[in-house]
Design a protein around this motif. Structure first.
Motif, PDB file in Angstrom:
ATOM      1  N   GLY A   1     -14.769  37.124   3.868  1.00  0.00           N
ATOM      2  CA  GLY A   1     -15.343  38.119   4.762  1.00  0.00           C
ATOM      3  C   GLY A   1     -14.598  38.283   6.072  1.00  0.00           C
ATOM      4  N   GLY A   2     -13.639  37.426   6.346  1.00  0.00           N
ATOM      5  CA  GLY A   2     -12.833  37.560   7.561  1.00  0.00           C
ATOM      6  C   GLY A   2     -13.568  37.159   8.821  1.00  0.00           C
ATOM      7  N   ALA A   3     -12.902  37.395   9.927  1.00  0.00           N
ATOM      8  CA  ALA A   3     -13.458  37.047  11.232  1.00  0.00           C
ATOM      9  C   ALA A   3     -14.641  37.944  11.554  1.00  0.00           C
ATOM     10  N   ALA A   4     -15.608  37.407  12.269  1.00  0.00           N
ATOM     11  CA  ALA A   4     -16.792  38.167  12.654  1.00  0.00           C
ATOM     12  C   ALA A   4     -16.382  39.401  13.459  1.00  0.00           C
ATOM     13  N   GLY A   5     -16.935  40.539  13.073  1.00  0.00           N
ATOM     14  CA  GLY A   5     -16.678  41.769  13.795  1.00  0.00           C
ATOM     15  C   GLY A   5     -15.382  42.468  13.446  1.00  0.00           C
ATOM     16  N   THR A   6     -14.648  41.980  12.432  1.00  0.00           N
ATOM     17  CA  THR A   6     -13.362  42.603  12.080  1.00  0.00           C
ATOM     18  C   THR A   6     -13.396  43.305  10.733  1.00  0.00           C
ATOM     19  N   HIS A   7     -14.544  43.331  10.061  1.00  0.00           N
ATOM     20  CA  HIS A   7     -14.686  43.957   8.739  1.00  0.00           C
ATOM     21  C   HIS A   7     -13.669  43.400   7.750  1.00  0.00           C
ATOM     22  N   GLY A   8     -13.570  42.084   7.684  1.00  0.00           N
ATOM     23  CA  GLY A   8     -12.686  41.424   6.725  1.00  0.00           C
ATOM     24  C   GLY A   8     -11.303  41.119   7.258  1.00  0.00           C
ATOM     25  N   GLY A   9     -11.071  41.379   8.524  1.00  0.00           N
ATOM     26  CA  GLY A   9      -9.755  41.143   9.111  1.00  0.00           C
ATOM     27  C   GLY A   9      -9.617  39.756   9.711  1.00  0.00           C
ATOM     28  N   THR A  10      -8.528  39.576  10.416  1.00  0.00           N
ATOM     29  CA  THR A  10      -8.237  38.300  11.067  1.00  0.00           C
ATOM     30  C   THR A  10      -8.173  38.490  12.577  1.00  0.00           C
ATOM     31  N   ILE A  11      -8.111  37.379  13.267  1.00  0.00           N
ATOM     32  CA  ILE A  11      -7.922  37.398  14.715  1.00  0.00           C
ATOM     33  C   ILE A  11      -6.422  37.426  14.974  1.00  0.00           C
ATOM     34  N   ALA A  12      -5.990  38.251  15.888  1.00  0.00           N
ATOM     35  CA  ALA A  12      -4.564  38.355  16.195  1.00  0.00           C
ATOM     36  C   ALA A  12      -4.020  37.002  16.655  1.00  0.00           C
ATOM     37  N   THR A  13      -2.846  36.657  16.153  1.00  0.00           N
ATOM     38  CA  THR A  13      -2.228  35.366  16.457  1.00  0.00           C
ATOM     39  C   THR A  13      -2.029  35.197  17.958  1.00  0.00           C
ATOM     40  N   GLY A  14      -2.465  34.047  18.464  1.00  0.00           N
ATOM     41  CA  GLY A  14      -2.280  33.704  19.873  1.00  0.00           C
ATOM     42  C   GLY A  14      -3.312  34.284  20.814  1.00  0.00           C
ATOM     43  N   THR A  15      -4.285  35.030  20.304  1.00  0.00           N
ATOM     44  CA  THR A  15      -5.320  35.625  21.151  1.00  0.00           C
ATOM     45  C   THR A  15      -6.210  34.537  21.729  1.00  0.00           C
ATOM     46  N   TRP A  16      -6.400  34.577  23.056  1.00  0.00           N
ATOM     47  CA  TRP A  16      -7.255  33.591  23.716  1.00  0.00           C
ATOM     48  C   TRP A  16      -8.657  34.154  23.824  1.00  0.00           C
ATOM     49  N   PRO A  17      -9.685  33.424  23.566  1.00  0.00           N
ATOM     50  CA  PRO A  17      -9.743  32.082  23.010  1.00  0.00           C
ATOM     51  C   PRO A  17      -9.939  32.071  21.497  1.00  0.00           C
ATOM     52  N   GLY A  18     -10.134  33.249  20.887  1.00  0.00           N
ATOM     53  CA  GLY A  18     -10.521  33.332  19.488  1.00  0.00           C
ATOM     54  C   GLY A  18      -9.579  32.669  18.504  1.00  0.00           C
ATOM     55  N   TRP A  19      -8.277  32.931  18.631  1.00  0.00           N
ATOM     56  CA  TRP A  19      -7.330  32.365  17.672  1.00  0.00           C
ATOM     57  C   TRP A  19      -7.256  30.850  17.816  1.00  0.00           C
ATOM     58  N   TYR A  20      -7.268  30.365  19.045  1.00  0.00           N
ATOM     59  CA  TYR A  20      -7.209  28.915  19.267  1.00  0.00           C
ATOM     60  C   TYR A  20      -8.487  28.234  18.783  1.00  0.00           C
ATOM     61  N   ALA A  21      -9.620  28.895  18.970  1.00  0.00           N
ATOM     62  CA  ALA A  21     -10.884  28.350  18.460  1.00  0.00           C
ATOM     63  C   ALA A  21     -10.850  28.263  16.944  1.00  0.00           C
TER      64      ALA A  21
END
Length: 152
Positions: free
Chosen positions: A37-57
């Motif tokens: 189902g991917g990242a919350a709120g992305t409709h099956g997508g991912t969090i962009a690499t290096g995005t603070w704080p989501g990608w690090y979390a």
């Protein structure tokens, strides 16, 4: 009854650790790789690499969750995971409202306190921490005395 429950405690704790570690790692995998189902709120997508704080979390969730799942370095991984969830709650959720039921932060609070408990209890049964500790006791380095692990 208490005697039986106390005897089963390491096994119940081990199963608890495995389930919590799996759930935490799955959150990280969903956000990093778009699976389940991917990242919350992305409709099956991912969090962009290096995005603070989501990608690090998400990276902390995947790595710490896997370590807790395996029971390898459980206390250290649980400390980092607990801290990351406390940060998530206070930085993201509490801005919306004070109570977790109002701000959507229940999962962050539950993970934070669950990992906080694992810091003090250790891995329980079925953990690789116990295998590593038992090897250290069974085959000590030359010239060293065998040491019993304090807690695994």
């Amino acid at each position: 009854m208490s005697t039986r429950l106390n005897a089963a405690q390491p096994y119940a704790l081990g199963l608890f650790r495995i389930v919590i570690g799996l759930l935490f790692a799955v959150h990280g995998a969903a956000s990093l790789f778009g699976v389940l189902g991917g990242a919350a709120g992305t409709h099956g997508g991912t969090i962009a690499t290096g995005t603070w704080p989501g990608w690090y979390a998400a990276a902390i969730q995947l790595v710490a969750g896997a370590l807790v799942l395996l029971g390898l370095g459980t206390r250290g991984a649980a400390l980092i995971a607990s801290g990351s969830m406390a940060f998530a709650y206070f930085d993201v959720h509490q801005q919306a409202a004070f109570w977790p039921i109002q701000n959507g932060g229940e999962l962050s609070v539950l993970f934070c306190w669950t990992f906080f408990l694992l810091i003090f209890t250790g891995s329980g049964a079925f953990g690789l921490d116990r295998v590593v500790a038992s090897r250290r006791v069974a085959s000590p380095e030359s010239g060293e005395r065998a040491r019993e692990p304090i807690a695994a």
